[in-house]
Design an enzyme around this catalytic site. Structure first.
Site, short mmCIF file in Angstrom:
data_model
loop_
_atom_site.label_atom_id
_atom_site.label_comp_id
_atom_site.label_asym_id
_atom_site.label_seq_id
_atom_site.Cartn_x
_atom_site.Cartn_y
_atom_site.Cartn_z
CB CYS A 97 -3.42 0.10 -3.67
SG CYS A 97 -3.34 1.87 -3.89
NE ARG A 148 -7.36 4.64 -5.89
CZ ARG A 148 -6.60 3.88 -5.08
NH1 ARG A 148 -5.97 2.84 -5.56
NH2 ARG A 148 -6.49 4.17 -3.80
C1 BEZ Z 1 -5.43 3.32 -0.55
O1 BEZ Z 1 -6.05 2.85 0.38
O2 BEZ Z 1 -5.10 2.64 -1.51
C2 BEZ Z 1 -5.07 4.76 -0.51
C3 BEZ Z 1 -5.95 5.63 0.09
C4 BEZ Z 1 -5.64 6.98 0.15
C5 BEZ Z 1 -4.42 7.42 -0.38
C6 BEZ Z 1 -3.58 6.54 -1.01
C7 BEZ Z 1 -3.91 5.20 -1.07
#
Ligand code: BEZ
Length: 236
Positions: free
Chosen positions: A53, A136
């Site tokens: 993110c 997402r």
């Molecule tokens: C992230 O790195 O944004 C992420 C990865 C796995 C689950 C939720 C967020």
């Protein structure tokens, strides 16, 4: 008690974007009414202070002016509170560099949705992927508040922001020129003319009576230059 219905309701392409009022890092907003007259991209991310993110926010914030030029506002959302959002955006600006992008100010609004009310309304919660984090999701909403494209990615996959920009320009070009866009289209590539609606039109097209290039009666293209496309869709 939560019903399955709350998790499974999902707006669809062509629907009016569900209305909501929200608290964001840029003050309160009413969606989509505050954005009527322009395009908007409403997108969710799983959680603040997570690496994928973070890379997405740095990338999207760095491209915000390019989207603005195309008359498009960006609005983020996660199931985190306002103070978490503020702390995360401060950390991004002060500490994180990604692909040469650093000191990035996220100026677009980031919605707090701790009650998950908005995430549920938009089908951003997909419990078999994760029941407490939004996936997402990306909703493209047009100037009349109609959802025009929806794209979902899982938690592990960062979005391709070139593709999101390509989608935005292709939607705007389709509206401005009453055309469709073929696979992998980019401004300057030939565009598709809608299928012939009658035998007469099909015949005219194959006899070269219309200003287009037809491989067969149902597959006709024409040229629109990159400059013509961009001069229509970008605010210059
Ligand atoms: C992230 O790195 O944004 C992420 C990865 C796995 C689950 C939720 C967020």
């Amino acid at each position: 008690m939560e019903t399955q219905q709350e998790f499974t309701s999902m707006p669809r392409i062509g629907d009016k974007a569900p209305e909501f009022k929200a608290v964001t890092t840029q003050g309160d907003i009413n969606f989509p009414s505050d954005y009527n007259g322009g395009w908007s991209i409403l997108f969710s991310h799983p959680a603040d202070f997570t690496p994928v993110c973070t890379s997405e926010f740095i990338t999207f914030a760095s491209l915000e002016d390019k989207f603005k030029e195309a008359n498009c506002s960006l609005i983020g959302l996660s199931i985190d509170g306002l103070y978490s959002h503020i702390a995360w955006l401060r950390s991004i600006k002060e500490k994180i560099e990604y692909k040469g992008m650093k000191n990035v100010d996220v100026k677009f609004p980031l919605i707090e949705d701790i009650t998950m009310e908005i995430a549920k309304k938009y089908g951003m919660l997909q419990p078999n992927e994760d029941s407490t984090k939004a996936v997402r999701a990306v909703f493209f909403v047009d100037p009349k508040g109609i959802i025009r494209t929806i794209i979902y990615y899982p938690l592990s996959l960062g979005r391709n922001f070139d593709e999101l920009y390509r989608v935005l320009i292709a939607l705007q070009a389709a509206d401005a020129f009453d055309i469709a866009t073929p696979a992998d289209w980019r401004p300057g590539d030939d565009v598709i003319i809608g299928p012939a609606g009658s035998c007469g039109t099909a015949k005219d097209r194959m006899e070269g009576k219309e200003d287009m290039d037809c491989k067969d009666w149902y597959f006709c293209t024409k040229k629109i230059s990159k400059e013509e496309i961009l001069s229509k869709v970008l605010k210059k």
